[in-house]
Design a protein around this motif. Structure first.
Motif, mmCIF file in Angstrom:
data_model
loop_
_atom_site.group_PDB
_atom_site.id
_atom_site.type_symbol
_atom_site.label_atom_id
_atom_site.label_comp_id
_atom_site.label_asym_id
_atom_site.label_seq_id
_atom_site.Cartn_x
_atom_site.Cartn_y
_atom_site.Cartn_z
ATOM 1 N N HIS A 37 35.635 32.246 28.757
ATOM 2 C CA HIS A 37 34.267 32.363 28.238
ATOM 3 C C HIS A 37 33.638 30.994 27.952
ATOM 4 C CE1 HIS A 37 36.471 32.059 24.418
ATOM 5 N NE2 HIS A 37 35.329 31.666 23.878
ATOM 6 N N LEU A 38 34.458 29.932 27.909
ATOM 7 C CA LEU A 38 33.930 28.588 27.687
ATOM 8 C C LEU A 38 33.813 27.771 28.975
ATOM 9 C CD1 LEU A 38 35.786 27.592 24.390
ATOM 10 C CD2 LEU A 38 33.400 28.299 24.667
ATOM 11 N N LEU A 39 34.214 28.334 30.096
ATOM 12 C CA LEU A 39 34.157 27.587 31.366
ATOM 13 C C LEU A 39 32.756 27.088 31.723
ATOM 14 C CD1 LEU A 39 36.736 29.232 33.773
ATOM 15 C CD2 LEU A 39 36.697 26.887 32.918
ATOM 16 N N PRO A 40 31.689 27.882 31.536
ATOM 17 C CA PRO A 40 30.363 27.339 31.854
ATOM 18 C C PRO A 40 30.020 26.095 31.034
ATOM 19 C CG PRO A 40 30.252 29.723 31.687
ATOM 20 C CD PRO A 40 31.613 29.320 31.211
ATOM 21 N N LEU A 41 30.386 26.084 29.752
ATOM 22 C CA LEU A 41 30.134 24.909 28.926
ATOM 23 C C LEU A 41 31.029 23.747 29.334
ATOM 24 C CD1 LEU A 41 29.694 26.532 25.414
ATOM 25 C CD2 LEU A 41 27.940 25.464 26.821
ATOM 26 N N ALA A 42 32.260 24.042 29.732
ATOM 27 C CA ALA A 42 33.173 23.005 30.194
ATOM 28 C C ALA A 42 32.633 22.353 31.463
ATOM 29 C CB ALA A 42 34.560 23.592 30.435
ATOM 30 N N GLU A 43 32.118 23.160 32.378
ATOM 31 C CA GLU A 43 31.537 22.625 33.610
ATOM 32 C C GLU A 43 30.314 21.769 33.302
ATOM 33 O OE1 GLU A 43 30.957 26.194 35.874
ATOM 34 O OE2 GLU A 43 33.068 26.261 36.485
ATOM 35 N N ARG A 44 29.510 22.197 32.339
ATOM 36 C CA ARG A 44 28.333 21.405 31.968
ATOM 37 C C ARG A 44 28.751 20.077 31.349
ATOM 38 N NH1 ARG A 44 23.493 22.435 27.753
ATOM 39 N NH2 ARG A 44 22.411 20.520 28.255
ATOM 40 N N ALA A 45 29.772 20.093 30.485
ATOM 41 C CA ALA A 45 30.256 18.847 29.887
ATOM 42 C C ALA A 45 30.733 17.883 30.973
ATOM 43 C CB ALA A 45 31.380 19.147 28.895
ATOM 44 N N MET A 46 31.410 18.413 31.962
ATOM 45 C CA MET A 46 31.896 17.589 33.071
ATOM 46 C C MET A 46 30.718 17.016 33.872
ATOM 47 S SD MET A 46 34.183 18.718 36.365
ATOM 48 C CE MET A 46 32.855 19.732 37.012
ATOM 49 N N GLU A 47 29.774 17.855 34.227
ATOM 50 C CA GLU A 47 28.646 17.431 35.050
ATOM 51 C C GLU A 47 27.704 16.470 34.326
ATOM 52 O OE1 GLU A 47 26.966 21.193 36.114
ATOM 53 O OE2 GLU A 47 28.572 21.636 37.535
ATOM 54 N N ASP A 48 27.575 16.631 32.996
ATOM 55 C CA ASP A 48 26.632 15.814 32.240
ATOM 56 C C ASP A 48 27.223 14.509 31.719
ATOM 57 O OD1 ASP A 48 24.785 17.766 32.724
ATOM 58 O OD2 ASP A 48 24.643 18.482 30.662
ATOM 59 N N CYS A 49 28.506 14.279 31.935
ATOM 60 C CA CYS A 49 29.113 13.023 31.492
ATOM 61 C C CYS A 49 28.419 11.862 32.207
ATOM 62 C CB CYS A 49 30.613 13.012 31.778
ATOM 63 S SG CYS A 49 31.404 11.448 31.326
ATOM 64 N N PRO A 50 27.829 10.934 31.454
ATOM 65 C CA PRO A 50 27.072 9.854 32.094
ATOM 66 C C PRO A 50 27.925 8.896 32.921
ATOM 67 C CG PRO A 50 27.009 9.649 29.691
ATOM 68 C CD PRO A 50 27.752 10.902 30.007
ATOM 69 N N VAL A 51 29.225 8.835 32.659
ATOM 70 C CA VAL A 51 30.088 7.930 33.424
ATOM 71 C C VAL A 51 31.129 8.681 34.254
ATOM 72 C CG1 VAL A 51 29.748 5.956 31.893
ATOM 73 C CG2 VAL A 51 31.593 7.576 31.425
ATOM 74 N N LEU A 52 30.980 9.991 34.354
ATOM 75 C CA LEU A 52 31.868 10.846 35.152
ATOM 76 C C LEU A 52 33.343 10.658 34.782
ATOM 77 C CD1 LEU A 52 30.091 10.369 38.587
ATOM 78 C CD2 LEU A 52 29.732 12.195 36.911
ATOM 79 N N ALA A 53 33.613 10.634 33.480
ATOM 80 C CA ALA A 53 34.972 10.398 32.999
ATOM 81 C C ALA A 53 35.746 11.674 32.711
ATOM 82 C CB ALA A 53 34.925 9.536 31.734
ATOM 83 N N ILE A 54 35.109 12.811 32.838
ATOM 84 C CA ILE A 54 35.775 14.078 32.518
ATOM 85 C C ILE A 54 35.799 14.958 33.764
ATOM 86 C CG2 ILE A 54 33.671 15.188 31.670
ATOM 87 C CD1 ILE A 54 35.439 16.448 29.459
ATOM 88 N N ALA A 55 36.924 15.607 33.969
ATOM 89 C CA ALA A 55 37.077 16.478 35.135
ATOM 90 C C ALA A 55 37.809 17.742 34.726
ATOM 91 C CB ALA A 55 37.854 15.763 36.230
ATOM 92 N N LEU A 56 37.645 18.765 35.537
ATOM 93 C CA LEU A 56 38.395 20.009 35.365
ATOM 94 C C LEU A 56 39.449 20.065 36.459
ATOM 95 C CD1 LEU A 56 35.509 22.533 34.706
ATOM 96 C CD2 LEU A 56 37.203 21.747 33.077
ATOM 97 N N ARG A 57 40.637 20.457 36.068
ATOM 98 C CA ARG A 57 41.730 20.561 37.038
ATOM 99 C C ARG A 57 42.432 21.899 36.839
ATOM 100 N NH1 ARG A 57 44.836 15.529 37.123
ATOM 101 N NH2 ARG A 57 43.115 14.942 38.445
#
Length: 73
Positions: free
Chosen positions: A46-66
Protein backbone atom coordinates in the motif's frame (compact mmCIF):
# COMPACT_ATOMS: atom_id res chain seq x y z
CA UNK A 1 1.30 -10.35 -6.65
CA UNK A 2 4.73 -8.98 -7.60
CA UNK A 3 7.97 -9.66 -5.75
CA UNK A 4 8.53 -7.51 -2.66
CA UNK A 5 10.73 -4.46 -3.10
CA UNK A 6 13.09 -2.58 -0.85
CA UNK A 7 14.90 0.76 -0.92
CA UNK A 8 18.54 1.08 -1.89
CA UNK A 9 20.27 4.37 -1.08
CA UNK A 10 23.39 5.52 -2.92
CA UNK A 11 25.11 7.23 0.00
CA UNK A 12 27.68 8.86 -2.28
CA UNK A 13 25.05 10.58 -4.43
CA UNK A 14 22.79 11.55 -1.51
CA UNK A 15 23.27 15.12 -0.34
CA UNK A 16 20.83 14.98 2.57
CA UNK A 17 18.01 17.17 1.31
CA UNK A 18 15.41 14.98 3.05
CA UNK A 19 12.69 15.07 0.40
CA UNK A 20 12.33 11.27 0.54
CA UNK A 21 11.56 11.40 4.27
CA UNK A 22 8.98 14.12 3.70
CA UNK A 23 7.24 12.00 1.07
CA UNK A 24 7.43 8.71 2.97
CA UNK A 25 7.85 9.25 6.73
CA UNK A 26 6.39 5.79 7.38
CA UNK A 27 9.58 4.17 6.05
CA UNK A 28 12.29 6.84 5.93
CA UNK A 29 13.63 8.96 8.75
CA UNK A 30 16.61 11.29 8.76
CA UNK A 31 19.75 11.04 10.85
CA UNK A 32 21.23 14.03 12.67
CA UNK A 33 22.86 15.28 9.44
CA UNK A 34 19.73 14.92 7.29
CA UNK A 35 20.63 11.67 5.54
CA UNK A 36 17.98 8.95 5.13
CA UNK A 37 17.70 5.91 7.34
CA UNK A 38 15.43 3.38 5.66
CA UNK A 39 13.25 0.87 7.49
CA UNK A 40 14.59 -2.65 6.86
CA UNK A 41 12.61 -5.22 4.93
CA UNK A 42 10.09 -5.06 2.14
CA UNK A 43 8.03 -2.00 1.33
CA UNK A 44 4.36 -2.67 2.11
CA UNK A 45 2.31 -2.85 -1.05
CA UNK A 46 0.00 0.00 0.00
CA UNK A 47 3.05 2.30 0.28
CA UNK A 48 4.58 1.41 -3.11
CA UNK A 49 3.09 4.44 -4.92
CA UNK A 50 4.66 6.77 -2.35
CA UNK A 51 7.93 4.83 -2.51
CA UNK A 52 8.01 5.23 -6.29
CA UNK A 53 7.33 8.95 -5.94
CA UNK A 54 10.15 9.33 -3.39
CA UNK A 55 12.49 7.58 -5.82
CA UNK A 56 11.40 9.65 -8.83
CA UNK A 57 11.45 12.98 -6.97
CA UNK A 58 14.93 12.59 -5.48
CA UNK A 59 16.82 15.59 -6.87
CA UNK A 60 20.11 13.66 -7.09
CA UNK A 61 18.66 10.23 -7.98
CA UNK A 62 20.18 8.64 -4.88
CA UNK A 63 17.28 6.35 -4.03
CA UNK A 64 16.19 3.27 -5.93
CA UNK A 65 13.76 0.40 -5.56
CA UNK A 66 15.09 -3.12 -5.92
CA UNK A 67 13.19 -6.38 -5.98
CA UNK A 68 14.07 -8.61 -3.07
CA UNK A 69 15.34 -12.05 -3.90
CA UNK A 70 13.40 -14.91 -2.46
CA UNK A 71 15.36 -17.53 -0.59
CA UNK A 72 14.56 -21.11 -1.58
CA UNK A 73 14.17 -23.53 1.29
Amino acid sequence: MSAPQQFVIDRIKCDGRGLCAELLPELIRLDDWGYPIVAPGPIPEHLLPLAERAMEDCPVLAIALRRMERVKA
